[in-house]
Write a protein that holds these residues in place. Sequence first.
Motif, short mmCIF file in Angstrom:
data_model
loop_
_atom_site.label_atom_id
_atom_site.label_comp_id
_atom_site.label_asym_id
_atom_site.label_seq_id
_atom_site.Cartn_x
_atom_site.Cartn_y
_atom_site.Cartn_z
N LEU A 107 0.86 -1.05 0.17
CA LEU A 107 -0.35 -0.31 -0.39
C LEU A 107 1.28 1.21 0.13
CD1 LEU A 107 -2.76 -0.86 3.24
CD2 LEU A 107 -2.89 -1.77 0.14
N VAL A 154 -4.07 4.53 -0.94
CA VAL A 154 -4.84 4.12 0.06
C VAL A 154 -5.25 5.98 0.30
CG1 VAL A 154 -5.68 4.25 2.53
CG2 VAL A 154 -3.91 2.49 0.76
N GLU A 202 -8.62 6.46 6.41
CA GLU A 202 -8.51 4.69 6.89
C GLU A 202 -10.59 4.01 6.67
OE1 GLU A 202 -10.05 4.42 11.80
OE2 GLU A 202 -10.35 6.03 10.86
N PHE A 218 -8.51 2.13 3.41
CA PHE A 218 -7.90 1.53 4.10
C PHE A 218 -8.23 -0.36 4.60
CE2 PHE A 218 -5.42 -0.41 7.64
CZ PHE A 218 -3.96 -1.36 7.57
N PHE A 272 -3.96 6.66 10.65
CA PHE A 272 -3.31 5.13 10.42
C PHE A 272 -2.66 4.70 11.24
CE2 PHE A 272 1.11 3.62 8.70
CZ PHE A 272 0.57 2.88 7.57
#
Length: 206
Positions: free
Chosen positions: A37, A71, A74, A77, A110
């Motif tokens: 990512l 990404v 959130e 993700f 994160f």
Amino acid sequence: MTSRLEVIVGPMFSGKTERLIAKLHRAQYAKKRVRILKPAHDTRTQGYIASRAVMPDGTTQITDQLSAVMVHDEESFWKIVNLNKFDVLAIDEAQFFPLDTPMRDSLGWFGRAIRRLLRERRNTDLRIIVAGLDMDFAEEPFGPIPGLLAIADNVEKLTGVCMICGSDAGYISYRMISDDKQLVVGDIGEYQVRCRSCYEPPRKKP
């Protein structure tokens, strides 16, 4: 068997992504499932991570690259993480994931997501590898990286070659353009690696 976190830090042009890619190639040789990512804020490379070499003429050249999923936040993700099975989760340029405003903790969304993932999969052999800048151009902690260093199982701190004196002690990415925002995406034209002796703190605006 337990989940673990590795963090690779250092200034720009210190070989962080090169080191990360080397670890991922090794994991692939071991037939581990790898997911990579990177933050969408990093517009230099979209859809992949890349290690680069600085050429004699001052330009950079890609030496190796691997596909990555961008990404944005959130939600994206967790969508990526929950839809994919992997043994190794790698994240490059993680300093670009912002902290909360106002600041809630040193992890941001994160860092909290990484901690949660480690907890949820603590009885597995999940390996998370995060690479990023630990300091910004003003010698300040950068994004969620310092918080992740605190909870990491293993830390590698790399240095680069100072672009002023040539010493192998480059520890910070010196910004050569006039911009006091912390998140400014740039490359060799906007940043230099400098040692502590050659570093000049940015001048504060009156």
